[in-house]
Design a protein around this motif. Sequence first.
Motif, PDB file in Angstrom:
ATOM      1  N   MET A   1       0.855  -1.173   0.000  1.00  0.00           N
ATOM      2  CA  MET A   1       0.000   0.000   0.000  1.00  0.00           C
ATOM      3  C   MET A   1       0.901   1.236   0.000  1.00  0.00           C
ATOM      4  N   PRO A   2       0.693   2.130  -0.955  1.00  0.00           N
ATOM      5  CA  PRO A   2       1.500   3.351  -0.985  1.00  0.00           C
ATOM      6  C   PRO A   2       1.270   4.197   0.257  1.00  0.00           C
ATOM      7  N   GLU A   3       2.336   4.828   0.707  1.00  0.00           N
ATOM      8  CA  GLU A   3       2.208   5.727   1.846  1.00  0.00           C
ATOM      9  C   GLU A   3       3.117   6.933   1.646  1.00  0.00           C
ATOM     10  N   ARG A   4       2.817   7.982   2.377  1.00  0.00           N
ATOM     11  CA  ARG A   4       3.587   9.225   2.301  1.00  0.00           C
ATOM     12  C   ARG A   4       3.634   9.814   3.691  1.00  0.00           C
ATOM     13  N   ILE A   5       4.808  10.175   4.162  1.00  0.00           N
ATOM     14  CA  ILE A   5       4.959  10.830   5.464  1.00  0.00           C
ATOM     15  C   ILE A   5       4.936  12.335   5.224  1.00  0.00           C
ATOM     16  N   ALA A   6       4.171  13.037   6.042  1.00  0.00           N
ATOM     17  CA  ALA A   6       4.076  14.497   5.951  1.00  0.00           C
ATOM     18  C   ALA A   6       4.276  15.092   7.335  1.00  0.00           C
ATOM     19  N   THR A   7       4.791  16.300   7.364  1.00  0.00           N
ATOM     20  CA  THR A   7       4.994  17.025   8.620  1.00  0.00           C
ATOM     21  C   THR A   7       3.958  18.139   8.712  1.00  0.00           C
ATOM     22  N   ILE A   8       3.279  18.216   9.837  1.00  0.00           N
ATOM     23  CA  ILE A   8       2.235  19.224  10.048  1.00  0.00           C
ATOM     24  C   ILE A   8       2.883  20.601  10.140  1.00  0.00           C
ATOM     25  N   ALA A   9       2.504  21.499   9.247  1.00  0.00           N
ATOM     26  CA  ALA A   9       3.116  22.826   9.191  1.00  0.00           C
ATOM     27  C   ALA A   9       2.323  23.897   9.926  1.00  0.00           C
ATOM     28  N   SER A  10       1.016  23.746  10.044  1.00  0.00           N
ATOM     29  CA  SER A  10       0.207  24.775  10.703  1.00  0.00           C
ATOM     30  C   SER A  10       0.603  24.913  12.168  1.00  0.00           C
ATOM     31  N   ARG A  11       0.718  26.156  12.594  1.00  0.00           N
ATOM     32  CA  ARG A  11       1.176  26.419  13.963  1.00  0.00           C
ATOM     33  C   ARG A  11       0.231  25.875  15.028  1.00  0.00           C
ATOM     34  N   VAL A  12      -1.057  25.740  14.697  1.00  0.00           N
ATOM     35  CA  VAL A  12      -2.016  25.201  15.670  1.00  0.00           C
ATOM     36  C   VAL A  12      -2.148  23.689  15.532  1.00  0.00           C
ATOM     37  N   GLY A  13      -1.357  23.095  14.652  1.00  0.00           N
ATOM     38  CA  GLY A  13      -1.439  21.661  14.428  1.00  0.00           C
ATOM     39  C   GLY A  13      -2.633  21.328  13.545  1.00  0.00           C
ATOM     40  N   LEU A  14      -3.028  20.090  13.561  1.00  0.00           N
ATOM     41  CA  LEU A  14      -4.139  19.628  12.727  1.00  0.00           C
ATOM     42  C   LEU A  14      -5.430  19.813  13.522  1.00  0.00           C
TER      43      LEU A  14
ATOM     44  N   HIS B   1       1.941  20.956  15.542  1.00  0.00           N
ATOM     45  CA  HIS B   1       2.932  21.533  14.626  1.00  0.00           C
ATOM     46  C   HIS B   1       4.246  20.743  14.729  1.00  0.00           C
ATOM     47  N   GLY B   2       4.762  20.319  13.600  1.00  0.00           N
ATOM     48  CA  GLY B   2       6.016  19.583  13.568  1.00  0.00           C
ATOM     49  C   GLY B   2       5.869  18.074  13.681  1.00  0.00           C
ATOM     50  N   ASP B   3       4.679  17.586  14.053  1.00  0.00           N
ATOM     51  CA  ASP B   3       4.460  16.136  14.131  1.00  0.00           C
ATOM     52  C   ASP B   3       4.463  15.543  12.728  1.00  0.00           C
ATOM     53  N   ARG B   4       4.900  14.306  12.648  1.00  0.00           N
ATOM     54  CA  ARG B   4       4.887  13.584  11.375  1.00  0.00           C
ATOM     55  C   ARG B   4       3.706  12.619  11.375  1.00  0.00           C
ATOM     56  N   VAL B   5       3.015  12.581  10.237  1.00  0.00           N
ATOM     57  CA  VAL B   5       1.882  11.672  10.065  1.00  0.00           C
ATOM     58  C   VAL B   5       2.104  10.838   8.811  1.00  0.00           C
ATOM     59  N   VAL B   6       1.466   9.674   8.789  1.00  0.00           N
ATOM     60  CA  VAL B   6       1.572   8.778   7.644  1.00  0.00           C
ATOM     61  C   VAL B   6       0.218   8.733   6.941  1.00  0.00           C
ATOM     62  N   LEU B   7       0.241   9.052   5.666  1.00  0.00           N
ATOM     63  CA  LEU B   7      -0.951   8.951   4.819  1.00  0.00           C
ATOM     64  C   LEU B   7      -0.833   7.679   4.005  1.00  0.00           C
TER      65      LEU B   7
ATOM     66  N   ALA C   1      -2.749   6.475  -6.510  1.00  0.00           N
ATOM     67  CA  ALA C   1      -2.585   6.650  -5.062  1.00  0.00           C
ATOM     68  C   ALA C   1      -1.389   7.537  -4.733  1.00  0.00           C
ATOM     69  N   GLU C   2      -0.274   7.343  -5.425  1.00  0.00           N
ATOM     70  CA  GLU C   2       0.919   8.149  -5.150  1.00  0.00           C
ATOM     71  C   GLU C   2       0.646   9.632  -5.384  1.00  0.00           C
ATOM     72  N   THR C   3      -0.031   9.947  -6.477  1.00  0.00           N
ATOM     73  CA  THR C   3      -0.348  11.339  -6.811  1.00  0.00           C
ATOM     74  C   THR C   3      -1.299  11.935  -5.788  1.00  0.00           C
ATOM     75  N   VAL C   4      -2.294  11.175  -5.393  1.00  0.00           N
ATOM     76  CA  VAL C   4      -3.255  11.628  -4.389  1.00  0.00           C
ATOM     77  C   VAL C   4      -2.539  11.917  -3.071  1.00  0.00           C
ATOM     78  N   LEU C   5      -1.660  11.018  -2.654  1.00  0.00           N
ATOM     79  CA  LEU C   5      -0.939  11.207  -1.398  1.00  0.00           C
ATOM     80  C   LEU C   5      -0.046  12.440  -1.449  1.00  0.00           C
ATOM     81  N   GLU C   6       0.575  12.696  -2.586  1.00  0.00           N
ATOM     82  CA  GLU C   6       1.411  13.896  -2.737  1.00  0.00           C
ATOM     83  C   GLU C   6       0.569  15.164  -2.594  1.00  0.00           C
ATOM     84  N   ARG C   7      -0.602  15.181  -3.236  1.00  0.00           N
ATOM     85  CA  ARG C   7      -1.489  16.351  -3.140  1.00  0.00           C
ATOM     86  C   ARG C   7      -1.938  16.582  -1.694  1.00  0.00           C
TER      87      ARG C   7
END
Length: 92
Positions: A1-14, A61-67, A74-80
């Motif tokens: 299953m494709p996955e992508r790790i992203a870092t939360i950039a918003s100062r208030v978090g998600l 803010h700064g936490d890493r999440v896995v999509l 799927a790869e393109t969707v995860l990048e977006r």
Amino acid sequence: MPERIATIASRVGLHARPAALFAEAASEENLEVTIARDEDSVDDAMDASSILSLMSLGAKHGDRVVLRAEGPDAETVLERLAAVLEADHDVA
């Protein structure tokens, strides 16, 4: 299953506005997308299109999440979607 790790950039978090923007973007995709904190197991993944799930994730803010997603493009969707999380939506 494709996955992508992203870092939360918003100062208030998600939370509030960033979560609503991300949930809307995830719901517009034709794939089921899940999200989990980087340190959580795959079994803890939640529906990325649910604002309640996103807010209960508690990602700050700064936490890493896995999509994760499976299916065509799927790869393109995860990048977006990662780009949504990696943008600071708190900037005026």
